[in-house]
Design a protein around this motif. Structure first.
Motif, short mmCIF file in Angstrom:
data_model
loop_
_atom_site.label_atom_id
_atom_site.label_comp_id
_atom_site.label_asym_id
_atom_site.label_seq_id
_atom_site.Cartn_x
_atom_site.Cartn_y
_atom_site.Cartn_z
N LYS A 153 -65.24 34.14 164.47
CA LYS A 153 -64.71 34.52 163.16
C LYS A 153 -64.11 33.31 162.46
O LYS A 153 -63.20 32.66 163.00
N VAL A 154 -64.63 32.98 161.29
CA VAL A 154 -64.07 31.89 160.49
C VAL A 154 -62.94 32.45 159.64
O VAL A 154 -63.10 33.42 158.90
N MET A 155 -61.76 31.83 159.74
CA MET A 155 -60.57 32.33 159.08
C MET A 155 -60.35 31.63 157.74
O MET A 155 -61.04 30.67 157.38
N GLU A 156 -59.36 32.12 157.02
CA GLU A 156 -58.97 31.51 155.75
C GLU A 156 -58.42 30.11 155.98
O GLU A 156 -57.79 29.83 157.00
N ASP A 157 -58.67 29.21 155.02
CA ASP A 157 -58.18 27.84 155.13
C ASP A 157 -56.66 27.79 155.22
O ASP A 157 -55.95 28.60 154.60
N LEU A 158 -56.17 26.82 155.98
CA LEU A 158 -54.74 26.55 156.07
C LEU A 158 -54.47 25.22 155.37
O LEU A 158 -54.92 24.17 155.84
N ARG A 159 -53.80 25.28 154.25
CA ARG A 159 -53.53 24.05 153.50
C ARG A 159 -52.35 23.31 154.11
O ARG A 159 -51.29 23.88 154.35
N VAL A 160 -52.53 22.03 154.34
CA VAL A 160 -51.50 21.21 155.00
C VAL A 160 -51.03 20.14 154.03
O VAL A 160 -51.84 19.42 153.44
N GLU A 161 -49.73 20.05 153.85
CA GLU A 161 -49.15 19.03 152.97
C GLU A 161 -48.12 18.21 153.74
O GLU A 161 -47.36 18.75 154.54
N GLN A 162 -48.12 16.91 153.49
CA GLN A 162 -47.18 16.04 154.16
C GLN A 162 -45.78 16.20 153.56
O GLN A 162 -45.62 16.49 152.38
N ASP A 163 -44.79 16.01 154.40
CA ASP A 163 -43.39 16.01 153.97
C ASP A 163 -42.86 14.59 154.11
O ASP A 163 -42.66 14.10 155.22
N GLU A 164 -42.70 13.93 152.98
CA GLU A 164 -42.29 12.53 152.99
C GLU A 164 -40.89 12.33 153.58
O GLU A 164 -40.51 11.20 153.91
N GLN A 165 -40.12 13.39 153.71
CA GLN A 165 -38.77 13.28 154.25
C GLN A 165 -38.75 13.25 155.78
O GLN A 165 -37.70 13.02 156.38
N LYS A 166 -39.89 13.48 156.40
CA LYS A 166 -39.95 13.52 157.86
C LYS A 166 -40.92 12.47 158.37
O LYS A 166 -41.94 12.21 157.74
#
Length: 274
Positions: free
Chosen positions: A215-228
């Motif tokens: 089963k192919v699932m919905e995309d998971l959008r990943v964003e960087q956190d510049e504070q970490k």
């Protein structure tokens, strides 16, 4: 063993013998011809990957026709989009065959040992698949591959999932997602009964016919956190992916409604330390 197990055992032997011979033919005959006839590296790799994809589809068809397995695939058309980062759990040896067979322009991160296996080294070299020897080299190669429109297939556990166990991702998949800014396309795979796990020989034939559910699932959008710092972000994303895969796999095992999910909405992963 029962008569049915003997029959499926013969079908399994035929299937894996055919697979091995196909790997040798591709590596010894076809790959050298492509190196001579197609000097352009990227075009040659595209042709070889397409050949491998068709060979894997034929292999799946063979296993099905001789009664070794049956399978169900949901939302498989979503793997036709370019430039995906595909992360999947890894219950059996044949998972990668299904993913490569149905992913457009599939690239893979493979175990370095396979590059020295006589049945796989030729196709791996000709297709330009990425080996996992050097993490920094892998990151650069993964970014370049997806920028060319290839879709990268990765098993984030780094090995096959222990039978009945939980998914335990390593940081490689999280690092690639964060460094490249690419959304993750998760794929859930079930193999019932459990077979072809790590260390289990092919001739251990299960009592029942193998049933693969993908089963192919919905995309998971990943964003960087510049504070970490990057390492902390990778640790947090990996922990989140562990929870995600284990929760979704449990639901997948028990769900009764198998109707395809409409659309493919993107979900956000937020760096909350979860």
């Amino acid at each position: 063993m029962t008569l049915d197990q003997w029959r499926r055992g013969a079908g399994t032997a035929l299937s894996f013998t055919t697979f091995g011979l196909g790997g040798v033919i591709i590596g010894v005959v076809i790959a050298p011809l492509l190196f001579v006839l197609v000097p352009a590296t990227e075009l040659r790799r595209r042709w070889m990957r397409r050949l491998i994809q068709l060979a894997f589809r034929a292999f799946i068809g063979l296993m099905r026709s001789v009664g070794v397995l049956r399978y169900e695939m949901e939302n498989i058309d979503l793997l036709q989009r370019p430039g995906l980062l595909i992360l999947a759990n890894h219950p059996s040896l044949i998972d990668v065959i299904f993913l490569v067979a149905y992913t457009r322009h599939a690239d893979c991160i493979v175990n370095g040992a396979l590059a020295h296996n006589p049945f796989t080294r030729g196709p791996i070299k000709a297709a330009g698949y990425i080996t996992n020897k050097d993490p920094e080299t892998v990151l650069a190669a993964a970014k370049a591959s997806m920028a060319r429109g290839n879709s990268l297939i990765l098993f984030p556990e780094g090995t096959r999932t222990a039978p009945g166990g939980q998914v335990h991702c390593r940081r490689g998949g999280a690092n690639i997602a964060l460094r490249t800014g690419t959304s993750i396309t998760p794929v859930l795979i079930l193999c019932e009964p459990v077979t072809l796990t790590k260390g289990e020989p092919w001739y251990h034939i299960p009592e029942k016919q193998i049933h693969i559910k993908l089963k192919v699932m919905e995309d998971l959008r990943v964003e960087q956190d510049e504070q970490k710092p990057p390492r902390q972000q990778a640790v947090e994303l990996t922990r989140w992916l562990n929870d995600y895969f284990n929760k979704e796999l449990e639901q997948f095992r028990h769900e009764r409604d198998t109707r395809p999910v409409a659309g493919n909405k993107a979900h956000d992963y937020r760096h909350s330390g979860a």
